[in-house]
Structures are given as structure tokens and as C-alpha cells.
Scaffold this motif. Structure first.
Motif, PDB file in Angstrom:
ATOM      1  N   VAL A  81       0.773  -1.174  -0.076  1.00 31.68           N
ATOM      2  CA  VAL A  81      -0.053  -0.160  -0.089  1.00 31.68           C
ATOM      3  C   VAL A  81       0.900   1.066  -0.155  1.00 31.68           C
ATOM      4  O   VAL A  81       1.587   1.609   0.972  1.00 31.68           O
ATOM      5  CB  VAL A  81      -1.061  -0.024   1.189  1.00 31.68           C
ATOM      6  CG1 VAL A  81      -1.873   1.302   1.219  1.00 31.68           C
ATOM      7  CG2 VAL A  81      -1.830  -1.252   1.265  1.00 31.68           C
ATOM      8  N   HIS A  82       1.004   2.066  -1.091  1.00 36.37           N
ATOM      9  CA  HIS A  82       1.587   3.179  -1.236  1.00 36.37           C
ATOM     10  C   HIS A  82       0.481   4.564  -0.986  1.00 36.37           C
ATOM     11  O   HIS A  82      -0.368   4.395  -1.904  1.00 36.37           O
ATOM     12  CB  HIS A  82       2.414   3.128  -2.350  1.00 36.37           C
ATOM     13  CG  HIS A  82       3.003   1.978  -2.697  1.00 36.37           C
ATOM     14  ND1 HIS A  82       4.266   1.753  -2.211  1.00 36.37           N
ATOM     15  CD2 HIS A  82       3.014   1.027  -3.394  1.00 36.37           C
ATOM     16  CE1 HIS A  82       4.910   0.663  -2.398  1.00 36.37           C
ATOM     17  NE2 HIS A  82       4.037   0.050  -3.231  1.00 36.37           N
ATOM     18  N   MET A  83       0.842   5.210  -0.062  1.00 35.43           N
ATOM     19  CA  MET A  83       0.072   6.550   0.031  1.00 35.43           C
ATOM     20  C   MET A  83       0.878   7.948  -0.355  1.00 35.43           C
ATOM     21  O   MET A  83       1.826   7.963   0.082  1.00 35.43           O
ATOM     22  CB  MET A  83      -0.210   6.852   1.783  1.00 35.43           C
ATOM     23  CG  MET A  83      -1.254   5.691   1.846  1.00 35.43           C
ATOM     24  SD  MET A  83      -2.143   5.880   3.353  1.00 35.43           S
ATOM     25  CE  MET A  83      -0.653   5.823   4.470  1.00 35.43           C
ATOM     26  N   LEU A 106      -4.079   9.676  -1.950  1.00 32.57           N
ATOM     27  CA  LEU A 106      -4.180   8.666  -3.034  1.00 32.57           C
ATOM     28  C   LEU A 106      -3.556   7.556  -2.485  1.00 32.57           C
ATOM     29  O   LEU A 106      -2.273   7.826  -2.325  1.00 32.57           O
ATOM     30  CB  LEU A 106      -3.881   9.458  -4.248  1.00 32.57           C
ATOM     31  CG  LEU A 106      -3.666   8.293  -5.442  1.00 32.57           C
ATOM     32  CD1 LEU A 106      -4.878   7.909  -5.992  1.00 32.57           C
ATOM     33  CD2 LEU A 106      -2.814   8.818  -6.626  1.00 32.57           C
ATOM     34  N   SER A 107      -4.169   6.459  -2.610  1.00 35.24           N
ATOM     35  CA  SER A 107      -3.511   5.140  -2.261  1.00 35.24           C
ATOM     36  C   SER A 107      -3.529   3.952  -3.454  1.00 35.24           C
ATOM     37  O   SER A 107      -4.673   3.975  -3.816  1.00 35.24           O
ATOM     38  CB  SER A 107      -4.324   4.435  -0.932  1.00 35.24           C
ATOM     39  OG  SER A 107      -4.179   5.348   0.277  1.00 35.24           O
ATOM     40  N   GLN A 108      -2.340   3.751  -3.515  1.00 35.76           N
ATOM     41  CA  GLN A 108      -2.297   2.338  -4.611  1.00 35.76           C
ATOM     42  C   GLN A 108      -2.018   1.055  -3.938  1.00 35.76           C
ATOM     43  O   GLN A 108      -1.154   0.842  -3.218  1.00 35.76           O
ATOM     44  CB  GLN A 108      -1.238   2.695  -5.620  1.00 35.76           C
ATOM     45  CG  GLN A 108      -0.748   1.483  -6.477  1.00 35.76           C
ATOM     46  CD  GLN A 108       0.435   1.689  -6.996  1.00 35.76           C
ATOM     47  OE1 GLN A 108       1.263   2.375  -6.777  1.00 35.76           O
ATOM     48  NE2 GLN A 108       0.684   0.786  -8.040  1.00 35.76           N
ATOM     49  N   ASP A 110      -1.698  -3.201  -4.173  1.00 34.72           N
ATOM     50  CA  ASP A 110      -1.297  -4.117  -5.049  1.00 34.72           C
ATOM     51  C   ASP A 110      -0.926  -5.198  -4.148  1.00 34.72           C
ATOM     52  O   ASP A 110      -0.804  -5.124  -3.031  1.00 34.72           O
ATOM     53  CB  ASP A 110      -0.523  -3.950  -6.275  1.00 34.72           C
ATOM     54  CG  ASP A 110       1.082  -3.293  -5.687  1.00 34.72           C
ATOM     55  OD1 ASP A 110       1.616  -3.900  -4.794  1.00 34.72           O
ATOM     56  OD2 ASP A 110       1.477  -2.365  -6.423  1.00 34.72           O
ATOM     57  N   ASN A 144      -5.392  -5.826  -6.967  1.00 35.89           N
ATOM     58  CA  ASN A 144      -4.850  -4.389  -7.025  1.00 35.89           C
ATOM     59  C   ASN A 144      -6.214  -3.398  -7.140  1.00 35.89           C
ATOM     60  O   ASN A 144      -7.069  -3.787  -7.833  1.00 35.89           O
ATOM     61  CB  ASN A 144      -3.709  -4.193  -7.817  1.00 35.89           C
ATOM     62  CG  ASN A 144      -4.377  -4.323  -9.370  1.00 35.89           C
ATOM     63  OD1 ASN A 144      -4.694  -3.323  -9.918  1.00 35.89           O
ATOM     64  ND2 ASN A 144      -3.930  -5.215  -9.938  1.00 35.89           N
ATOM     65  N   PHE A 145      -5.944  -2.265  -6.601  1.00 36.57           N
ATOM     66  CA  PHE A 145      -7.026  -1.114  -6.762  1.00 36.57           C
ATOM     67  C   PHE A 145      -6.367   0.024  -6.410  1.00 36.57           C
ATOM     68  O   PHE A 145      -5.235   0.174  -5.687  1.00 36.57           O
ATOM     69  CB  PHE A 145      -8.138  -1.537  -6.090  1.00 36.57           C
ATOM     70  CG  PHE A 145      -8.419  -1.572  -4.783  1.00 36.57           C
ATOM     71  CD1 PHE A 145      -8.623  -0.344  -3.800  1.00 36.57           C
ATOM     72  CD2 PHE A 145      -7.912  -2.459  -4.022  1.00 36.57           C
ATOM     73  CE1 PHE A 145      -8.487  -0.296  -2.478  1.00 36.57           C
ATOM     74  CE2 PHE A 145      -7.693  -2.611  -2.411  1.00 36.57           C
ATOM     75  CZ  PHE A 145      -8.208  -1.592  -2.010  1.00 36.57           C
ATOM     76  N   TRP A 146      -6.959   1.124  -6.741  1.00 35.79           N
ATOM     77  CA  TRP A 146      -6.783   2.457  -6.324  1.00 35.79           C
ATOM     78  C   TRP A 146      -7.755   3.071  -5.334  1.00 35.79           C
ATOM     79  O   TRP A 146      -9.011   2.804  -5.564  1.00 35.79           O
ATOM     80  CB  TRP A 146      -6.527   3.599  -7.459  1.00 35.79           C
ATOM     81  CG  TRP A 146      -5.546   3.125  -8.371  1.00 35.79           C
ATOM     82  CD1 TRP A 146      -5.275   2.255  -9.298  1.00 35.79           C
ATOM     83  CD2 TRP A 146      -3.971   3.683  -8.266  1.00 35.79           C
ATOM     84  NE1 TRP A 146      -4.126   2.169 -10.000  1.00 35.79           N
ATOM     85  CE2 TRP A 146      -3.475   3.282  -9.345  1.00 35.79           C
ATOM     86  CE3 TRP A 146      -3.274   4.925  -7.676  1.00 35.79           C
ATOM     87  CZ2 TRP A 146      -2.140   3.403  -9.674  1.00 35.79           C
ATOM     88  CZ3 TRP A 146      -2.105   5.305  -7.943  1.00 35.79           C
ATOM     89  CH2 TRP A 146      -1.429   4.288  -8.862  1.00 35.79           C
ATOM     90  N   TYR A 147      -7.460   3.895  -4.469  1.00 35.99           N
ATOM     91  CA  TYR A 147      -8.297   4.546  -3.496  1.00 35.99           C
ATOM     92  C   TYR A 147      -8.060   5.997  -3.113  1.00 35.99           C
ATOM     93  O   TYR A 147      -6.967   6.096  -2.889  1.00 35.99           O
ATOM     94  CB  TYR A 147      -8.466   3.793  -2.135  1.00 35.99           C
ATOM     95  CG  TYR A 147      -9.756   4.251  -1.217  1.00 35.99           C
ATOM     96  CD1 TYR A 147     -10.916   3.943  -1.480  1.00 35.99           C
ATOM     97  CD2 TYR A 147      -9.231   5.093  -0.120  1.00 35.99           C
ATOM     98  CE1 TYR A 147     -11.886   4.251  -0.650  1.00 35.99           C
ATOM     99  CE2 TYR A 147     -10.141   5.576   0.483  1.00 35.99           C
ATOM    100  CZ  TYR A 147     -11.486   5.127   0.279  1.00 35.99           C
ATOM    101  OH  TYR A 147     -12.546   5.681   1.512  1.00 35.99           O
ATOM    102  N   ARG A 148      -8.969   6.939  -3.601  1.00 37.48           N
ATOM    103  CA  ARG A 148      -8.504   8.391  -3.407  1.00 37.48           C
ATOM    104  C   ARG A 148      -9.616   8.978  -2.160  1.00 37.48           C
ATOM    105  O   ARG A 148     -11.012   8.523  -2.590  1.00 37.48           O
ATOM    106  CB  ARG A 148      -8.589   9.151  -4.460  1.00 37.48           C
ATOM    107  CG  ARG A 148      -8.105  10.507  -4.443  1.00 37.48           C
ATOM    108  CD  ARG A 148      -7.687  11.204  -5.679  1.00 37.48           C
ATOM    109  NE  ARG A 148      -7.142  12.610  -5.495  1.00 37.48           N
ATOM    110  CZ  ARG A 148      -6.261  12.895  -6.471  1.00 37.48           C
ATOM    111  NH1 ARG A 148      -5.879  12.238  -7.392  1.00 37.48           N
ATOM    112  NH2 ARG A 148      -5.398  13.735  -6.068  1.00 37.48           N
TER     113      ARG A 148
END
Length: 187
Positions: A81-83, A106-108, A110, A144-148
Motif C-alpha cells: 500500500v503506497h500513499m 491517494l492510495s495504490q 497491489d 490491486n486497486f486505487w483509492y482516493r
């Protein structure tokens, strides 16, 4: 009669004490250091096998522990998880004490190998007061997904480290698990 009762009691206590001393000698405590900090719970060595406190280790590694009571199986999941923190379109991380900032996270995510039912992003000030930025039920079954998050207006009133944390739940009944943390320094 009184003497025989006392003698029997002494024999029983001696046997119990000897058993406890033998059990204590058969196990050894192990200090567990994770990322430079000693864990509250010790590990144990029993019959030349080392047993470690899985839940505390998972928390220290920001991983999810899933326990299946039926099969007596513990599974550890560690998503990446990268923020990134944005103020408008500018990335930021250090702030001036006493200022109010509007930002979003913004979080990525994977390497996700388990289903997720909810996510949450929060900020905790240097005194330990947590404010939820955004929490949402999700139905994620892919890896994987993105979350903002939406924009949040936040006053950095104290000097010190503010922790922005990303949490996950694998099911609605589970507790929140921190899977990533980003620090903001306020001076």
C-alpha cells in the motif's frame, strides 16, 4: 491423624512444585525485536521449536492475520500500500505548525491476496487523537486497486509527527488492520 494430613499435603505440593519447575525448564522465553522495538509478548522455545506472537508481528509489519478456527490455520497477508498526500495537485509531507491545510490521500494497493470488505484512512496527531478522513465499504476481489479520499480540511496545531494510516477489513465482523502508514512532520 493431623500429622498424616499435613504429610500428604506436603507431598502433593512438592510434586506440583516439581512439575511446574520441570515445565518451566522445558520452555525458554525469547525476546522478540521487530524493526528495533521489543514486542510486549515474548516468544517461547519449546522442544527446540520457536513460537512467536503472530498477531504482534503482523501488526508490526502492517499485515493482516486471518484465523480459521475450523482448520486451526493462521494466514498472514501483506498487501503493498503506497500513499501519496496531495494539496490540490501538489504532493506534500511537511507542514507548518498552526496552519490549516486542505488535502486528500491517494492510495495504490497491489499484491492483495485476500478479499477486502472495507477500507479506512485516518490521521492521528502527535497526542494520539485520531480523526477518520474517510471510511467506506468495498467489495474488492482483485489483486490491486486505487483509492482516493475526498478533500479534508485539517489544522496541524501541534509540532511533531502526524500519522496518516490506511486500514483494511477482510469481513464486516473483523477489526480494522493498519496496512500502511505515512508520517507528516509539523514544525
Amino acid at each position: 491423624m493431623k500429622f498424616s494430613k499435613i504429610a500428604i499435603l506436603l507431598i502433593v505440593l512438592t510434586l506440583c512444585g516439581g512439575t511446574l519447575m520441570f515445565a518451566d525448564a522445558a520452555t525458554q522465553k525469547v525476546r522478540v525485536i521487530l524493526n528495533g522495538s521489543e514486542l510486549d509478548d515474548n516468544g517461547l522455545i519449546v522442544d527446540n521449536k520457536t513460537y512467536l506472537p503472530l498477531r504482534q508481528i503482523a501488526n508490526g509489519l502492517q499485515a493482516i492475520v486471518s484465523w480459521d478456527n475450523q482448520t486451526k490455520k493462521a494466514t498472514l497477508y501483506k498487501p503493498n500500500v503506497h500513499m501519496i498526500l496531495f494539496q490540490d495537485k501538489v504532493v506534500f509531507g511537511n507542514v507548518d505548525k498552526g496552519n490549516r491545510y486542505t488535502f486528500n490521500v491517494l492510495s495504490q494497493i497491489d499484491n492483495l491476496t485476500t478479499e477486502v470488505s472495507a477500507v479506512k484512512v485516518s490521521i492521528t496527531d502527535p497526542n494520539g487523537t485520531e480523526k477518520v478522513i474517510q471510511s467506506q465499504s468495498v467489495n474488492i476481489t482483485k489483486d490491486n486497486f486505487w483509492y482516493r479520499t475526498e478533500d479534508i480540511k485539517y489544522n496541524f496545531e501541534f509540532a511533531g509527527k502526524y500519522a496518516v494510516r490506511f486500514y483494511m477489513k477482510t469481513s464486516a465482523a473483523d477489526e480494522w488492520t493498519v496496512v500502511s502508514e505515512k508520517l507528516i512532520t509539523s514544525q
